[in-house]
Design an enzyme around this catalytic site. Structure first.
Site, mmCIF file in Angstrom:
data_model
loop_
_atom_site.group_PDB
_atom_site.id
_atom_site.type_symbol
_atom_site.label_atom_id
_atom_site.label_comp_id
_atom_site.label_asym_id
_atom_site.label_seq_id
_atom_site.Cartn_x
_atom_site.Cartn_y
_atom_site.Cartn_z
ATOM 1 N N ASP A 400 -64.514 -17.483 -8.353
ATOM 2 C CA ASP A 400 -63.432 -16.568 -8.019
ATOM 3 C C ASP A 400 -62.162 -17.393 -7.821
ATOM 4 O O ASP A 400 -62.233 -18.561 -7.436
ATOM 5 C CB ASP A 400 -63.787 -15.807 -6.742
ATOM 6 C CG ASP A 400 -62.643 -14.935 -6.259
ATOM 7 O OD1 ASP A 400 -62.211 -14.064 -7.030
ATOM 8 O OD2 ASP A 400 -62.182 -15.141 -5.124
ATOM 9 N N ASP A 600 -65.603 -16.185 -1.909
ATOM 10 C CA ASP A 600 -65.444 -16.189 -0.459
ATOM 11 C C ASP A 600 -65.096 -14.837 0.143
ATOM 12 O O ASP A 600 -64.998 -14.704 1.354
ATOM 13 C CB ASP A 600 -64.363 -17.196 -0.045
ATOM 14 C CG ASP A 600 -62.961 -16.695 -0.393
ATOM 15 O OD1 ASP A 600 -62.832 -15.931 -1.375
ATOM 16 O OD2 ASP A 600 -62.018 -17.051 0.323
#
Length: 712
Positions: A400, A600
């Protein structure tokens, strides 16, 4: 396994090789016979088994040494012992010396063997007890009733005894157990080093007076004083005073973090230069440090899928060895040289002893224990052994962007208000709504409003769609913030009139957020999130490891392309909604890729769960960490490289151990059975078999301990 009769207050004990075995209080494992260990030692070491085995070994060695010299006297020039005493007297002395070695020093092996028989789970102690017990009982009978033995047991008219064989076997196995227990104790050094981070005492402030109390006595709600240079005792909230705190233990960041009233502090981090009061919020097993230790312990006791291979072999191995030993006895008794039955007994015992599958059983658990501990020291927390094994086979890493490749601390670079609206008015309206969101971009907008001293409005009817946007009522106005598609889906008009300005902002690498007020496009807010300093090096290291790197992001195409170009990422997909991240990962797996996903945020949790192994940045959200198999405690991409290196090192170590264990048994059993005797006249005595068996176990554990020096 349960222990309902265990004394109350005793903790739960489990087997390091069979973590599914658990009981209250100490004991031995019914599967393998190994002594159970405390599941949660609280940092204290239970060396009872090591002390007991060491005591038994010292006594056995003291008795076995003269026994061995006496038995071997006949092989010395002149047979000195034979000239001093008749053979019958020598046999009686050997009986007296061997009996305490076998029946007392070796008692734990016989007890464990009997339990394995009752549990219908034969193990290494079954073979040890059978082999040494057979040699001892035969020798007792030969010493007491020599005339009862047929000629097939006699050598030049004498019936040989093998007291020294039984005693040496027990002594060498005890030596192996002592060395193995010492080595196993070293596998827990990583957990002990983590536990030592916590202070032993805390200063509690009550009714204006301070008292020093044990850390275990701290309760939730207690007010504690922390002085400069002291470790913070538990997790809590700073209530009075200011200071800076070294949180490198958790974050890996060397720069101390400023703390003021209202800020949270974490146990085991170090107070730098100020005195402050704090209120305890999490104590005992609820602290961050305790949770990390618990995670490491659970992972150390978990099983890797490769362990199934050893389990399947062990399931039939011991019965097969017993059959081989019986076959060895039968063959030597039928066609062996005289004394045939004596040779048959000795070789059958050698087969039983050398074939002990202890090395096979230790091969995987020891590597996992040491590897997981080494990872914890480097900030790589492994949820279970399966995740470690899966990561070693990964060929594609999906990352990501926000908070993973970037610092996750974005800032507003420009506010653009359409029409006659002021920029600050637009920012104030957007920040009022975004203060209810947990997204890093929302935090950047709220922070900019605070920096400008803007007073935020009250909000009602707040709703959020992860990865798309938020909406609600600010004051008495309906406000919608997020992607242009999200605004259109909520009937906001005029979105396309802002497209040109948005593209200009995106050219600079910014993420552009659309704002709609009263169902009309009101403006744009550009937010930039700088790349992590280590991002380029980490991506390069992943490439060097032979991994393909993909980036998935909900950001726009232009910003994503800029980041991918700077970091030399193999492939990227922009404008990806949370559910689409999950689909992308699932699609890669369907194509045959072995995928690790690193993220995250809450919106990364489904993708983390869909990957072969999910990797959560430790600075991320709890839900992301719970969805992952690996957590990078320091929250940086270098940890991702360390995790890959660790997983490959552990699996390489396990394969080495398994190859050694299989090779050892494959070679040792035939040699002990006497296959080399027709060609070279070579036989393997039970004593040498016991030495080889002990050496194999110690070698496997020693090889696993090399993982402590793995460079991460």
């Amino acid at each position: 396994m349960t222990a309902e009769s265990a004394e109350p207050g005793e903790g739960i004990y489990t087997c390091p090789m069979h973590p599914e075995v658990a009981q209250q209080g100490p004991g031995s494992c019914p599967e393998c016979g190994m002594a159970l260990e405390p599941k949660d030692s609280g940092g204290t070491e239970d060396d009872a088994e090591l002390r007991d085995m060491s005591r038994r070994f010292r006594a056995a060695l003291a008795l076995t040494a003269p026994l061995f010299l006496l038995a071997m006297s006949g092989m010395l020039p002149g047979d000195p012992a034979g000239r001093l005493m008749p053979r019958a007297a020598s046999n009686w002395i050997q009986l007296l010396l061997a009996t305490p070695v076998v029946l007392w020093a070796g008692l734990p092996f016989f007890v464990r063997a009997w339990r394995s028989v009752l549990a219908l789970s034969p193990n290494m102690f079954t073979l040890i007890a059978t082999g040494s017990g057979a040699a001892y009982l035969y020798s007792v009978a030969a010493a007491l009733f020599p005339g009862a033995f047929p000629d097939a047991f006699r050598d030049n008219g004498r019936v040989d005894v093998y007291f020294e064989g039984a005693a040496v076997i027990i002594t060498l196995v005890l030596l192996g157990q002592v060395l193995e227990l010492r080595a196993r104790r070293r596998t827990g050094e990583a957990v002990r080093s983590l536990l030592q981070l916590a202070p032993e005492k805390a200063r509690r402030v009550r009714d204006g007076e301070e008292e020093e109390i044990a850390l275990d006595a701290v309760e939730v709600g207690d007010v504690l004083r922390v002085r400069p240079g002291e470790k913070i005792p538990v997790d809590g909230e700073l209530t009075e005073g200011r200071s800076t705190v070294d949180e490198s233990m958790l974050t890996g960041e060397p720069t101390p973090v400023g703390k003021a009233p209202g800020d949270t502090v974490t146990g085991a981090t170090v107070n730098q230069d100020g005195t402050f009061l704090m209120r305890a919020a999490q104590v005992g097993r609820d602290t961050v440090l305790a949770q990390i230790v618990g995670m490491v312990r659970r992972a150390q006791r978990s099983r890797a899928p490769i362990q199934g291979l050893a389990d399947r072999v062990a399931a039939w191995f011991v019965p097969a060895v017993i059959l081989i030993a019986l076959a060895t006895f039968a063959v030597w008794a039928a066609v062996g040289p005289d004394p045939r039955l004596a040779h048959a007994l000795v070789n059958a015992v050698a087969v039983l002893i050398i074939a002990c599958p202890c090395a096979l059983g230790l091969a995987t658990p020891m590597s996992i224990m040491v590897g997981v501990g080494r990872g914890a020291q480097a900030g790589v927390l492994v949820k279970n052994a399966e995740a470690l094994e899966r990561l070693a086979r990964v060929d594609t890493v999906v990352i990501d962007k926000t908070g993973t490749l970037t610092e996750g601390r974005p800032s507003v670079t420009e506010v653009y208000a359409a029409g006659k609206q002021e920029d600050d008015a637009l920012l104030c309206t957007a920040a009022s709504l975004e203060q209810r969101s947990e997204h890093p971009l929302a935090a950047a907008i709220v922070r900019r409003a605070s920096e400008r001293g803007l007073e935020l409005y009250s909000v009602s009817d707040f709703t959020a769609k992860a990865g798309n946007g938020v909406k609600g009522v600010v004051g008495n106005r309906k406000v919608c913030i997020g992607r242009p598609e999200f605004l259109k889906g909520n009937n906001v008009r005029g979105v396309d009139t802002l497209r040109q300005k948005a593209r200009e902002l995106e050219q600079g690498g910014a993420t552009v957020i659309y704002v709609g007020i009263r169902r009309r496009a009101a403006g744009l807010i550009a937010v930039a999130d700088p790349l992590r300093e280590d991002a380029a090096l980490a991506v390069g290291a992943l490439h060097d490891a032979g991994l393909r790197v993909l980036m998935l992001t909900g950001d726009n195409e232009t910003a994503a392309r800029t980041v991918a170009g700077e970091l030399k990422i193999d492939e990227f997909h922009a404008g990806v909604a949370p559910e689409d991240k999950h689909e992308h990962v699932a699609g890669l797996r369907k194509e045959g890729a072995r995928v690790a996903m690193a993220g995250d945020g809450i919106n990364d949790a489904p993708a983390l769960a869909a990957a072969d192994v999910g990797i959560a940045m430790g600075t991320g959200t709890d839900v992301a960490i719970e969805s992952a198999g690996i957590t990078l405690l320091h929250g940086d991409l270098r940890g991702l490289v360390k995790a890959v290196q660790l997983s490959r090192a552990v699996m390489r170590n396990i394969r080495q151990n398994l190859v050694f264990a299989f090779a050892y048994n494959s070679i040792g059993v035939p040699v002990a059975a006497g296959v080399l005797y027709p060609f070279f006249g070579l036989l393997l005595s039970p004593m040498l078999a016991a030495a080889a068996m002990s050496f194999s176990s110690v070698s496997v554990v020693s090889n696993a301990l090399r993982l402590r020096k793995t460079g991460l």
